[in-house]
Design an enzyme around this catalytic site. Structure first.
Site, mmCIF file in Angstrom:
data_model
loop_
_atom_site.group_PDB
_atom_site.id
_atom_site.type_symbol
_atom_site.label_atom_id
_atom_site.label_comp_id
_atom_site.label_asym_id
_atom_site.label_seq_id
_atom_site.Cartn_x
_atom_site.Cartn_y
_atom_site.Cartn_z
ATOM 1 N N CYS A 91 -39.328 -23.536 -69.496
ATOM 2 C CA CYS A 91 -40.457 -23.217 -68.630
ATOM 3 C C CYS A 91 -40.150 -23.690 -67.211
ATOM 4 O O CYS A 91 -39.775 -24.840 -67.006
ATOM 5 C CB CYS A 91 -41.717 -23.913 -69.147
ATOM 6 S SG CYS A 91 -43.151 -23.731 -68.061
ATOM 7 N N CYS A 94 -42.625 -26.738 -66.205
ATOM 8 C CA CYS A 94 -42.571 -28.109 -66.738
ATOM 9 C C CYS A 94 -41.284 -28.437 -67.483
ATOM 10 O O CYS A 94 -41.145 -29.523 -68.029
ATOM 11 C CB CYS A 94 -43.766 -28.357 -67.647
ATOM 12 S SG CYS A 94 -43.711 -27.424 -69.199
ATOM 13 N N CYS A 146 -47.079 -21.359 -71.787
ATOM 14 C CA CYS A 146 -46.401 -22.606 -72.129
ATOM 15 C C CYS A 146 -47.447 -23.575 -72.670
ATOM 16 O O CYS A 146 -48.492 -23.779 -72.056
ATOM 17 C CB CYS A 146 -45.723 -23.190 -70.891
ATOM 18 S SG CYS A 146 -45.034 -24.842 -71.161
ATOM 19 N N CYS A 149 -47.745 -26.922 -70.034
ATOM 20 C CA CYS A 149 -48.366 -26.837 -68.699
ATOM 21 C C CYS A 149 -49.345 -25.681 -68.570
ATOM 22 O O CYS A 149 -50.038 -25.581 -67.560
ATOM 23 C CB CYS A 149 -47.303 -26.759 -67.611
ATOM 24 S SG CYS A 149 -46.406 -25.190 -67.552
ATOM 25 N N CYS A 166 -42.589 -10.417 -74.600
ATOM 26 C CA CYS A 166 -42.160 -9.771 -73.360
ATOM 27 C C CYS A 166 -42.452 -10.756 -72.237
ATOM 28 O O CYS A 166 -43.606 -10.959 -71.857
ATOM 29 C CB CYS A 166 -42.936 -8.469 -73.183
ATOM 30 S SG CYS A 166 -42.473 -7.569 -71.705
#
Length: 179
Positions: A91, A94, A146, A149, A166
């Site tokens: 991510c 984070c 995510c 975060c 996707c």
């Protein structure tokens, strides 16, 4: 026909004579902060939190719009959309490991696709959108965020008969496998 089958896939949305107009509509879509992750209580706190100003500084304006406002990148704008380097995609908000390159699914649609995420790395939410009036009938979409975060990553879609994540490649950072 299931809800997922009734949803337009990105190929259907982004092809034909209206592709440019539709892509602009998707990219220009914004949502209020309180609608960022539907179904999450205002009392819920992600492990990683920042002020909006801190997010903008960390991510830059383009990635901020995707990860914190739920927009979608332009097709083929990510370096990862058609390249699968062995490693782990993290991510950008984070640094949580999200997707292994082993689960990468090459699709020539202009986005990054994975068969599934790492265990306990993503949250999903359901929202309905007409892409700011571009669709005659609002569609139900499954969003991927995510879990650490809350950053918007993309959607879960039915692509060529396969359910795939996707993902906006601009929301990811690839950490290549060590040789």
């Amino acid at each position: 026909m299931s809800i997922i089958e009734a949803m337009p896939n990105r190929r259907a949305i982004l092809t034909g004579g209206a592709a440019s107009a539709m892509a602009w509509s998707i990219v220009s879509q914004t949502r209020a902060a309180e609608n960022f992750l539907p179904g999450i209580s205002n009392d819920f706190a992600f492990e990683v939190t920042r002020t909006e100003e801190e997010w903008r500084e960390r991510l830059g304006e383009n990635v901020y719009k995707i990860m914190r406002r739920g927009e979608t990148e332009f097709p083929t704008s990510s370096d990862y959309w058609n390249v699968n380097t062995p490693g782990v995609y993290h991510c950008k908000g984070c640094d949580l490991p999200l997707y292994s390159s082993e689960w990468y699914s090459p699709q020539q649609i202009g986005f990054v696709f994975f068969k599934h995420a790492d265990p306990d790395s993503v949250l999903t939410g359901i929202h309905t959108t007409d892409y700011n009036g571009s669709l005659a009938t609002p569609k139900v979409m499954i969003e991927v965020h995510c879990r650490r975060c809350g950053g918007h990553l993309g959607h879960i879609l039915l692509i060529n008969g396969e359910v795939l994540h996707c993902i906006n490649g601009t929301a990811l950072v690839l950490k290549p496998a060590e040789a």
